[in-house]
Write a protein that holds these residues in place. Structure first.
Motif, PDB file in Angstrom:
ATOM      1  N   GLY A   1      -7.670   8.035   4.668  1.00  0.00           N
ATOM      2  CA  GLY A   1      -6.260   8.379   4.779  1.00  0.00           C
ATOM      3  C   GLY A   1      -5.524   8.401   3.456  1.00  0.00           C
ATOM      4  N   ALA A   2      -6.252   8.253   2.355  1.00  0.00           N
ATOM      5  CA  ALA A   2      -5.663   8.213   1.007  1.00  0.00           C
ATOM      6  C   ALA A   2      -4.623   7.103   0.898  1.00  0.00           C
ATOM      7  N   VAL A   3      -4.879   5.985   1.606  1.00  0.00           N
ATOM      8  CA  VAL A   3      -4.009   4.814   1.537  1.00  0.00           C
ATOM      9  C   VAL A   3      -4.610   3.861   0.515  1.00  0.00           C
TER      10      VAL A   3
ATOM     11  N   CYS B   1      -6.964  14.088   4.389  1.00  0.00           N
ATOM     12  CA  CYS B   1      -7.146  13.554   3.041  1.00  0.00           C
ATOM     13  C   CYS B   1      -7.632  12.121   3.055  1.00  0.00           C
ATOM     14  N   ASP B   2      -8.653  11.874   2.268  1.00  0.00           N
ATOM     15  CA  ASP B   2      -9.081  10.545   1.894  1.00  0.00           C
ATOM     16  C   ASP B   2      -9.023  10.524   0.370  1.00  0.00           C
TER      17      ASP B   2
ATOM     18  N   SER C   1       0.416  11.352  -1.782  1.00  0.00           N
ATOM     19  CA  SER C   1       1.010  12.539  -1.169  1.00  0.00           C
ATOM     20  C   SER C   1       0.460  13.797  -1.829  1.00  0.00           C
TER      21      SER C   1
ATOM     22  N   VAL D   1       0.839  -1.185   0.000  1.00  0.00           N
ATOM     23  CA  VAL D   1       0.000   0.000   0.000  1.00  0.00           C
ATOM     24  C   VAL D   1       0.878   1.240   0.000  1.00  0.00           C
ATOM     25  N   THR D   2       0.291   2.324  -0.414  1.00  0.00           N
ATOM     26  CA  THR D   2       0.968   3.611  -0.401  1.00  0.00           C
ATOM     27  C   THR D   2      -0.046   4.682  -0.032  1.00  0.00           C
ATOM     28  N   ARG D   3       0.441   5.773   0.489  1.00  0.00           N
ATOM     29  CA  ARG D   3      -0.422   6.918   0.798  1.00  0.00           C
ATOM     30  C   ARG D   3      -0.175   7.977  -0.271  1.00  0.00           C
TER      31      ARG D   3
ATOM     32  N   ASP E   1      -0.515  -0.102  -3.818  1.00  0.00           N
ATOM     33  CA  ASP E   1       0.648   0.499  -4.475  1.00  0.00           C
ATOM     34  C   ASP E   1       0.891  -0.136  -5.834  1.00  0.00           C
TER      35      ASP E   1
END
Length: 140
Positions: free
Chosen positions: A90-92, A37-38, A26, A22-24, A95
């Protein structure tokens, strides 16, 4: 009494899919994300149609399979985002190498969630579903 043995499937690189991390997403440093942020994602086949029809657009990210819009945190309160869309607190997100494909012209990283929600509903053929507001009783 005889014991019955059940064969197990062996795990090997040939029959195990590679795990996806996973990644958030940015937020660009020049944009304040004061509301948290979502992210809202849709399959890539809807991406251009949504981007071209939104009156206001925030940051949009894309990989080969999904497009993601930044929305303020808690944009899923009292709202059920339609499938095949995906709401990512969380905008996760998975990836798959997302990259920023749209930088907003203004000073906000967010796409307004209600127009985005209505457009996703329209394109997927799903009727909007609003939460029922709580009953307010007067103290008078």
């Amino acid at each position: 009494m005889a014991t019955l043995l059940v064969p197990r499937v062996r795990k090997s690189p040939e029959n195990s899919p590679a795990p996806i991390g996973v990644t958030r997403l940015s937020v660009p440093v020049d944009l304040p994300a004061t509301l948290g942020c979502d992210a809202v994602g849709v399959p890539a086949r809807y991406g251009f149609r949504i981007l071209s029809r939104l009156p206001a657009k925030g940051c949009v990210y894309a990989d080969t399979d999904w497009w993601w819009w930044l929305v303020p945190a808690a944009s899923d309160d009292d709202l059920t985002w339609p499938l095949p869309g995906c709401y990512a607190p969380g905008a996760v997100i998975p990836d798959r190498g997302p990259r920023l494909i749209h930088h907003p012209d203004g000073d906000s990283p967010y796409t307004p969630p209600i127009p985005l929600y209505l457009l996703i509903c329209q394109l997927t053929g799903i009727a909007p579903e609003w939460g029922v507001p709580p009953q307010v009783r007067s103290a008078l």
